[in-house]
Scaffold this motif. Structure first.
Motif, short mmCIF file in Angstrom:
data_model
loop_
_atom_site.label_atom_id
_atom_site.label_comp_id
_atom_site.label_asym_id
_atom_site.label_seq_id
_atom_site.Cartn_x
_atom_site.Cartn_y
_atom_site.Cartn_z
N ILE A 186 0.84 -1.21 0.00
CA ILE A 186 0.00 0.00 0.00
C ILE A 186 0.87 1.26 0.00
O ILE A 186 0.66 2.18 -0.80
CB ILE A 186 -0.95 0.00 1.22
CG1 ILE A 186 -1.96 -1.15 1.06
CG2 ILE A 186 -1.66 1.35 1.38
CD1 ILE A 186 -2.94 -1.28 2.20
N GLU A 189 2.61 1.74 -3.38
CA GLU A 189 1.68 2.16 -4.45
C GLU A 189 1.34 3.64 -4.31
O GLU A 189 1.49 4.41 -5.27
CB GLU A 189 0.39 1.31 -4.41
CG GLU A 189 0.62 -0.11 -4.92
CD GLU A 189 -0.64 -0.97 -5.03
OE1 GLU A 189 -0.52 -2.08 -5.53
OE2 GLU A 189 -1.74 -0.53 -4.62
N GLU A 205 10.61 3.42 6.08
CA GLU A 205 10.42 2.00 6.41
C GLU A 205 11.44 1.62 7.49
O GLU A 205 12.62 1.90 7.34
CB GLU A 205 10.63 1.18 5.12
CG GLU A 205 10.82 -0.30 5.30
CD GLU A 205 9.61 -1.04 5.87
OE1 GLU A 205 8.48 -0.77 5.47
OE2 GLU A 205 9.84 -1.88 6.76
N PRO A 206 10.96 0.99 8.59
CA PRO A 206 11.90 0.68 9.68
C PRO A 206 12.91 -0.41 9.33
O PRO A 206 14.01 -0.43 9.87
CB PRO A 206 10.99 0.20 10.82
CG PRO A 206 9.72 -0.21 10.17
CD PRO A 206 9.58 0.60 8.92
N TYR A 348 1.50 -11.94 -8.25
CA TYR A 348 1.40 -10.81 -7.33
C TYR A 348 1.54 -9.56 -8.18
O TYR A 348 2.51 -9.44 -8.92
CB TYR A 348 2.53 -10.90 -6.31
CG TYR A 348 2.10 -10.54 -4.91
CD1 TYR A 348 1.79 -9.24 -4.58
CD2 TYR A 348 1.98 -11.51 -3.93
CE1 TYR A 348 1.38 -8.91 -3.31
CE2 TYR A 348 1.58 -11.19 -2.64
CZ TYR A 348 1.27 -9.89 -2.34
OH TYR A 348 0.87 -9.55 -1.08
N GLY A 349 0.58 -8.65 -8.07
CA GLY A 349 0.67 -7.42 -8.87
C GLY A 349 0.77 -6.22 -7.95
O GLY A 349 -0.05 -6.06 -7.06
N1 LIG Z 1 -1.64 -4.68 -5.39
C1 LIG Z 1 -1.88 -5.50 -4.37
O1 LIG Z 1 -1.82 -6.68 -4.53
C2 LIG Z 1 -2.19 -4.94 -3.01
C3 LIG Z 1 -2.41 -3.59 -2.86
C4 LIG Z 1 -2.65 -3.10 -1.60
C5 LIG Z 1 -2.66 -3.97 -0.53
N2 LIG Z 1 -2.45 -5.29 -0.70
C6 LIG Z 1 -2.40 -6.18 0.45
O2 LIG Z 1 -2.89 -5.52 1.59
C7 LIG Z 1 -2.12 -5.92 2.72
C8 LIG Z 1 -1.71 -4.74 3.56
O3 LIG Z 1 -0.78 -3.95 2.89
P1 LIG Z 1 0.16 -2.95 3.70
O4 LIG Z 1 1.08 -2.34 2.71
O5 LIG Z 1 -0.63 -2.07 4.59
O6 LIG Z 1 0.87 -3.87 4.74
P2 LIG Z 1 2.19 -4.74 4.71
O7 LIG Z 1 2.14 -5.55 5.92
O8 LIG Z 1 2.36 -5.37 3.39
O9 LIG Z 1 3.36 -3.63 4.82
C9 LIG Z 1 3.51 -2.80 5.92
C10 LIG Z 1 4.90 -2.19 5.90
O10 LIG Z 1 4.99 -1.31 6.98
C11 LIG Z 1 6.18 -1.55 7.71
N3 LIG Z 1 5.92 -1.23 9.11
C12 LIG Z 1 5.38 -2.01 10.05
N4 LIG Z 1 5.31 -1.35 11.22
C13 LIG Z 1 5.80 -0.12 11.02
C14 LIG Z 1 5.97 1.02 11.84
N5 LIG Z 1 5.64 1.04 13.11
N6 LIG Z 1 6.48 2.14 11.26
C15 LIG Z 1 6.81 2.14 9.97
N7 LIG Z 1 6.66 1.11 9.15
C16 LIG Z 1 6.17 -0.03 9.66
C17 LIG Z 1 6.47 -3.01 7.49
O11 LIG Z 1 7.84 -3.31 7.69
C18 LIG Z 1 6.02 -3.22 6.05
O12 LIG Z 1 7.04 -2.96 5.14
C19 LIG Z 1 -0.93 -6.71 2.25
O13 LIG Z 1 -1.09 -8.05 2.58
C20 LIG Z 1 -0.96 -6.50 0.77
O14 LIG Z 1 -0.55 -7.65 0.08
C21 LIG Z 1 -2.20 -5.78 -1.93
#
Ligand SMILES: NC(=O)c1ccc[n+]([C@@H]2O[C@H](COP(=O)([O-])OP(=O)(O)OC[C@H]3O[C@@H](n4cnc5c(N)ncnc54)[C@H](O)[C@@H]3O)[C@@H](O)[C@H]2O)c1
Length: 480
Positions: A186, A189, A205-206, A348-349
């Motif tokens: 997310i 994107e 990103e941590p 995965y897209g």
């Molecule tokens: N195109 C797609 O397929 C698509 C698009 C959007 C979402 N999704 C799905 O939705 C889900 C959620 O996506 P997401 O991006 O929110 O979550 P995610 O879990 O994929 O990523 C979260 C990110 O935030 C970081 N993070 C965690 N805690 C943190 C903190 N305290 N401070 C800063 N960074 C921190 C993590 O290290 C990680 O890189 C995922 O499973 C994803 O696959 C898919």
């Protein structure tokens, strides 16, 4: 009390497929949805709006035409937040209409309200507007309630300057700068979509790495792209607090120093299962610390066998595409029909700018498994179609087993990646070898030709070691 063969909680991709599949099997089905309109996160705040936003941004900025007219080219100057919403609203309306018709055509009953379990076979649905709660009984359930953004208590969300990924779609004005916390799918994107609008974006990103399920060479390519744009990537940057400066702008405090101040901060660090309020304990179920349910991956049954769960609420991979399959699978299994198995290889897209797509193993995966392998690379700018389209970026990487010649993974970054990936996926699903690509003729000129170039490159590296393989061969070089 009304009785149904199946009650589905949630009308997103998995709930919708489960409901329609069960109805097609002649079952009586009720879908309970707490939003006013059906569609779930995917239609209202997730997949569809974010992809609509991306497409709108690419069109209004003229992003795709810059290879033709130069990087200064713009279709529309002064793009506003309202401009970005117009098309998205139309798409949303259309998606909801399609779903309403699909439910009606299949005689799936829908009810707006919040469901909670009374026991493993009964739910009560609380409805707004003073309506009486309604009680229902069912033999089977599919919990398809999805997820919501993770909102830690120490982040001062205000819906305006510190926002989550639902709120970003409601921005009243476009900021000049944006901090995106979390380089997950997310975060990546939205960071790249907003940077295409020339908003200065800092992606925080941590961890030292991000998007770990993607081949590292593709990520290197992606990072290179970000550097060329106005996205500043801060890896290994732990966020200790979010505060506001004297002008009310969010300041992201970073443990290692160099705080980031911007007009808007998007917090996109993961999602939680939307299971609170369902009274799952009364059904005999419990969730993990992220509100998600555990299922038997072979059947999608929860710990209570007549209650299934599907979609994002069961965690990985949390993709609309796989959720749909899970919904269909759960409904078939629930009513004793042998479901077609869930695929081994799903694509995965990532709809970033540029988009990325991947299927199968990364180079890191094959190394870990000690599989003898070779990789081939093709760059879009070295295909004739790429020249014609004015593509400066884009790359495909193919990995195959030197022992069996089977294709093990395909990874693509650039224009059309999420569509092109399906060729590799099909070949892998049919247990195809690199020979398919060596022996096939592709339409010319196409971007799909990159498959042939990558295959030839991989083959030459593997089996013609005396010929020094060029780093990034063009069609001609790779074939020689
Ligand atoms: N195109 C797609 O397929 C698509 C698009 C959007 C979402 N999704 C799905 O939705 C889900 C959620 O996506 P997401 O991006 O929110 O979550 P995610 O879990 O994929 O990523 C979260 C990110 O935030 C970081 N993070 C965690 N805690 C943190 C903190 N305290 N401070 C800063 N960074 C921190 C993590 O290290 C990680 O890189 C995922 O499973 C994803 O696959 C898919």
């Amino acid at each position: 009390m009304t009785r149904f063969d199946l009650i589905v909680i949630g009308s997103g991709p998995s709930g919708r497929r489960a409901a329609v599949q069960a109805a097609k099997l002649g079952k009586t089905v009720l879908v309970v949805e707490k939003r006013e309109r059906v569609g779930g996160v995917s239609v209202h705040t997730g997949t569809i709006p974010s992809k609509s936003l991306r497409e709108t941004v690419l069109n209004l900025t003229g992003w795709r035409e810059r290879g033709f007219y130069g990087s200064a080219y713009r279709v529309k100057k002064d793009i506003s937040a309202a401009d970005l919403r117009v098309r998205g609203s139309k798409i949303l309306e259309h998606e909801v209409d399609v779903l309403d018709h699909q439910f009606a055509r299949n005689r799936v009953a829908t009810l707006t309200g919040e469901a909670r379990f009374l026991d493993p076979n009964h739910i009560v649905v609380t409805r707004g507007g003073g309506a009486e709660p309604e009680h229902f009984e069912a033999d089977r359930f599919v919990i398809a309630c999805g997820t919501r953004p993770h909102r830690p208590a120490n982040i001062p969300f205000d819906g305006r300057t510190v926002i989550d990924s639902d709120e970003i779609l409601k921005l009243e004005t476009l900021p000049r700068s944006m901090t995106v916390v979390g380089a997950g799918v997310i975060g990546v994107e939205y960071a790249t979509i907003f940077s295409a609008l020339e908003i200065a974006v800092t992606l925080v990103e941590p961890r030292a790495t991000f998007l770990d399920f993607i081949d590292r060479e593709m990520i290197e390519e992606f990072v290179h792209e970000l550097r060329d744009r106005n996205v500043s990537l801060r890896l290994g940057a732990e966020v200790t607090a979010v505060e506001f400066d004297h002008a009310g702008r969010p300041v992201c405090r970073i443990a290692s120093g160099r705080d980031v101040t911007s007009d808007v901060l998007l917090y996109a660090a993961g999602r939680m299962g939307s299971t609170d309020g369902l009274d799952l304990d009364k059904a005999g179920l419990e969730t993990d610390n992220r509100g998600r349910l555990t299922v038997d991956p072979k059947t999608l049954q929860t710990a209570v066998p007549h209650i299934y769960a599907a979609g994002d609420v069961i965690g990985f991979p949390s993709l609309a595409s796989t959720s749909m399959e899970q919904g269909r699978f759960a409904a078939c299994h629930a009513f004793g029909l042998e479901p077609t198995p869930l695929p081994d290889h799903f694509p995965y897209g990532i709809y970033a700018v540029p988009e990325m797509s991947t299927v199968g193993m990364s180079e890191e995966d094959v190394k870990k498994r000690q599989i003898p392998y070779e990789c081939g690379i093709a760059r879009f700018r070295e295909t004739s179609r790429g020249h014609i389209m004015g593509l400066q970026t884009g790359m495909m990487k193919m990995i195959f087993s030197k022992k069996t010649r089977r294709v093990l993974g395909v990874h693509i970054i650039g224009e059309g990646a999420t569509e092109l990936i399906h060729i590799g996926q099909a070949v892998m699903a049919l247990k195809g070898t690199i020979d398919y690509f060596m022996e096939s003729t592709f339409n010319y000129p196409t971007l799909a030709e990159a498959y042939k170039i990558a295959a030839l490159d991989a083959w030459n590296r593997a089996f013609a070691p005396s010929v020094a393989a060029p780093e990034t061969p063009g069609m001609q070089e790779a074939a020689e």
